[in-house]
Design a protein around this motif. Structure first.
Motif, short mmCIF file in Angstrom:
data_model
loop_
_atom_site.label_atom_id
_atom_site.label_comp_id
_atom_site.label_asym_id
_atom_site.label_seq_id
_atom_site.Cartn_x
_atom_site.Cartn_y
_atom_site.Cartn_z
N ASN A 190 -4.19 42.17 -0.39
CA ASN A 190 -5.02 41.35 -1.59
C ASN A 190 -4.17 40.92 -2.50
N ILE A 191 -3.28 40.67 -2.63
CA ILE A 191 -1.91 40.28 -3.78
C ILE A 191 -1.35 39.31 -4.06
N ASP A 192 -0.86 38.13 -3.08
CA ASP A 192 -0.50 36.68 -3.26
C ASP A 192 -2.00 35.68 -4.07
N ASN A 193 -1.95 35.48 -4.97
CA ASN A 193 -2.48 34.42 -6.42
C ASN A 193 -3.90 35.64 -6.68
N ASN A 194 -3.15 36.80 -6.49
CA ASN A 194 -3.62 37.90 -6.96
C ASN A 194 -2.99 38.93 -8.00
N LEU A 195 -2.06 38.03 -8.92
CA LEU A 195 -1.66 38.76 -9.74
C LEU A 195 -2.27 39.85 -11.31
N GLU A 196 -3.03 38.96 -11.94
CA GLU A 196 -3.87 39.54 -12.52
C GLU A 196 -5.06 40.37 -12.49
N GLY A 197 -5.07 40.27 -10.81
CA GLY A 197 -7.27 41.52 -10.55
C GLY A 197 -6.19 42.80 -9.80
#
Length: 765
Positions: free
Chosen positions: A610-617
């Motif tokens: 769950n890394i792509d498009n979630n670097l701030e999450g």
């Protein structure tokens, strides 16, 4: 507290012995195309060797227990007479119970099966071997007890004491010897199984002698005093109460003080055996912070032992053990000739004291079991058949030469260089390096060929914790080198050549871009946001991941700090350690999804998605790593301070993983080809190795420098300080005498060509 008094001559002698190993390691001295037997076994640091039949074929196999990580390495013995003939069989380790700090195997109940004694709860934990058609163990006790004067209490054996299990009185059951926790005397705990029950299958102990052997180890070191009086007679309840006090205080405080080396501590290793065929158990003894073994000869009786002679350089029939620090030892028939051989390895629990190179000394018994004669065969038994890089190995897979095959770079925390005493405290010196293996195989069958262990001249920089990251930082299509290290900063090495052999790098730029993450920076270059410009991700000792975004260009990068909690990931397990030692390995599946494989201090390898498009999450942790890496059951624990690297080694769609650990070795996890894919690690140069000889060392005002097999004319030598700064440059043509009176006392590196060695400056008072 022990206060040692070491003469200046002894200090110099110990320095010279240690430094003779420095920077001239050639651990990969195999002939071309001769494979290593155990390349992926994970390395060896601080080991105990135990005989045990793990495949139940009636032949004693081998358990090697490495206390640096509580690692269990299991080997099948093929029983070939007069041959060290073993196969690494890690699947059996999963069938052994959890082991800590030290291990002894012995058949205490005389059923023909080796039982296991190990450390637990400030004493001895016992597992009975109940194997039938498969290897099985049953916990007998968490704390082995003995009758102390007025009642039964647990026998105190600390995590830094290695007790002796032997039939001291020759009545057929196993007795126990151990040093008293706060004293200098050996306790004899007699097993009453035969006396009470007429058989040996019980563990019914009584303190029979608080000063067995009538000797004392001095409070100020490892000096043995024979015919010593016993202070514990008639102590009664006081002795009983003291046992509880010692147990409690040690269990709470001992381990942390040992690991951090904040204070001196007691600690000894024991082995009881008959050395002279007189029917009495003699004693071999090792001691914390000392490299030698001492043998004590028993001139008493079976019921009243008395040590009457000692040898401080055991074994006297060969080169004596000289192994920093604190050797533990076993008697085991390692070569299947029917005679028990002697194996010695460091026992020191401190992570930064022991020799991690020449760390397993094998003495073949050329006499008999009743009158043994021990002859040294090797100082690297089993280790010389493994990929082993000292302590805390860090593998990185990267296609350096652009041939479509991933090459292998391995950093480390340090390779042992030598030991010395300062202010009566033992210190050891380690230096990092980067080893480079070129992949000379194919897309489906990788073959890693050793190129150099002096990549970029890193050994001459006196670093610790070298961790490589590779990538083109200036747009010239030549991969450059970014290096993390123990101080938390980065070093940058520009690739200055296009040589097909050893890569050429410019001198390092220290404190590159002012980046400092604290301690033990572990960098990776990876395009996280898929904009075709690599970000810089850095793990660290605290267990988190730092993200730096390139706000410049691919040809002229400028890395700006974004966050120190990338993905909200922290791999620290506070039940185990306050450190995390996070190491990043981001990668992508063939479908383009990004994942993270992370190493840690506790040794567990974690998978995050769950890394792509979630670097701030927050990244999601997944438990499915090994289900798609390997078809055989595996453990996610490989020892302390794991450092994984993942890539396409045997299949352009599927992944393989290589992981390092604190023991300095590598483990290989794959679903396709076995570990024997490495066909050998040949020497690049079959000529005699060039090495630097320095004398005297330590030096005062003048030092003599000589090189073996030197064939260069008008060469230049350079001396660097611990900061990597050049302090002296001198012409060199094979031998010279050099003034060093202008150098401050300390540790320096001499480099001439590709050869390096260490120089110690020590002013006489």
């Amino acid at each position: 507290m022990r206060n040692q008094h070491i003469s200046s001559f002894c200090i110099s002698f110990l320095f010279i012995i240690g430094i003779s190993l420095c920077f001239i390691h050639s651990g990969y001295s195999q002939s071309p195309q001769i494979p290593l037997k155990f390349p992926w076994a994970g390395g060896l640091n601080s080991c105990q060797f135990c005989a045990i039949d793990i495949n139940l074929d009636g032949i004693s196999d081998l358990l090697i227990f490495d206390r640096h990580g509580n690692r269990k390495l299991t080997f099948i013995n093929h029983g070939t007479p007069n041959t060290v003939d073993y196969t690494f069989a890690p699947e059996y380790a999963l069938k052994l119970p959890e082991l800590h700090d030290w291990v002894i195997t012995t058949d205490f109940n005389c059923d023909g099966k080796q039982d296991i004694f190990t450390y637990g709860n400030g004493g001895v934990r016992v597992y009975q071997n109940i194997s039938d058609t498969s290897l099985k163990f049953k916990l007998i006790t968490n704390l082995l007890e003995s009758f102390y004067y007025t009642g039964k209490v647990g026998i105190l054996v600390t995590s830094v004491d290695y007790p002796a299990l032997a039939d001291i009185d020759n009545d057929g059951d196993a007795d126990l010897l151990t040093f008293f926790g706060l004293g200098s005397y050996v306790e004899y705990h007699k097993n009453l199984s035969m006396e009470k029950y007429g058989h040996c299958d019980s563990l019914d102990f009584r303190l029979a002698d608080p000063c067995w052997g009538k000797f004392k180890e001095s409070e100020g070191g490892n000096r043995i005093i024979l015919d010593a009086g016993c202070p514990f007679k008639d102590l009664g309840l006081t002795m009983y109460d003291l046992r509880f006090m010692v147990d409690t205080s040690l269990s709470q405080n001992l381990k942390s003080s040992i690991i951090n080396r904040k204070s001196r501590h007691t600690g000894s290793t024991l082995l009881a055996t008959d050395l002279n065929n007189d029917g009495l158990k003699d004693l071999i003894l090792g001691d914390v912070d000392y490299p030698n073994l001492i043998s004590l000869i028993n001139g008493g009786t079976r019921d009243s032992a008395k040590m009457v002679a000692q040898d401080t350089a055991f074994p006297a029939t060969s080169l004596p053990v000289h192994l920093f620090s604190f050797p533990a030892f076993s008697l085991i028939d390692i070569d299947n000739d029917g005679l028990d051989d002697l194996i010695a390895s460091p026992f020191d629990p401190s992570l930064f004291i022991s020799d991690n190179y020449n760390c397993v000394w094998f003495y073949k018994n050329t006499g008999s079991n009743t009158l043994p004669q021990f002859e040294l065969q090797t100082e690297k038994l089993f280790r010389n058949e493994m990929m082993d890089f000292g302590s805390a190995s860090h593998p990185v897979l990267y296609d350096f030469d652009g041939d479509g095959l991933q090459d292998l770079f391995v950093g480390n925390d340090g390779m042992y260089a030598g030991s010395y005493y300062k202010d009566a405290i033992l210190h050891s010196v380690y230096t990092s390096n980067i080893t480079f293996f070129k992949n000379t195989g194919s897309i489906s069958s990788p073959v890693f060929t050793f190129v150099t262990d002096h990549l970029a001249g890193i050994p001459g920089l006196n670093l610790r914790g070298a961790y490589p990251a590779l990538g083109d930082m200036n747009g010239d299509d030549h991969p450059d080198l970014i290096l993390g290290n123990s101080d938390g900063t980065l070093l940058f090495f520009k690739n200055s050549g296009n040589s097909p052999g050893i890569p050429e790098f410019d001198p390092p730029v220290r404190n590159w871009q002012g980046i400092d993450v604290g301690d033990y920076s572990t960098p990776q270059l990876f395009d996280l946001d898929k904009d075709n410009i690599a970000e810089l991700i850095i793990g660290e000792q605290n267990g988190n991941f730092n993200l730096y975004k390139n706000t410049g260009t691919a040809e002229n990068p400028t890395f700006a700090h974004i966050t120190d909690s990338l993905g909200k990931v922290n791999v620290t397990n506070y039940n185990v350690s306050y450190n995390g030692f996070s190491t990043p390995c981001f990668s992508r599946r063939p479908n383009g999804t990004t994942f993270l494989v992370a190493g840690s201090e506790e040794g567990r390898i974690r998978l995050f998605e769950n890394i792509d498009n979630n670097l701030e999450g927050k990244f999601s942790e997944s438990g499915g790593l090994f289900s798609w890496l390997s078809s055989t059951p595996g453990d996610t624990l490989f020892g302390w301070q794991t450092s994984p690297s993942i890539g396409h080694l045997t299949d352009d769609q599927a992944f393989d993983m290589i992981t390092g650990n604190f023991a300095g070795g590598l483990n290989y996890i794959t679903r396709r080809l076995p570990a024997e894919i490495i066909q050998g690690i040949p020497d690049i140069n079959k000529q005699q190795p060039v090495s630097i000889n320095i004398f005297p060392n330590p030096a005062d005002k003048t030092v003599n420098i000589q090189m073996t097999n030197f064939n260069q004319i008008n060469s230049v030598g350079k001396i660097y300080n611990l900061l990597g700064q050049k302090v002296i440059e001198f012409p060199f043509n094979g031998i010279t005498s050099l003034s060093v009176s202008g150098l401050l006392p300390g540790i320096y590196t001499i480099r001439i060509g590709e050869a390096t060695s260490m120089l110690i400056i020590s002013r006489r008072m």
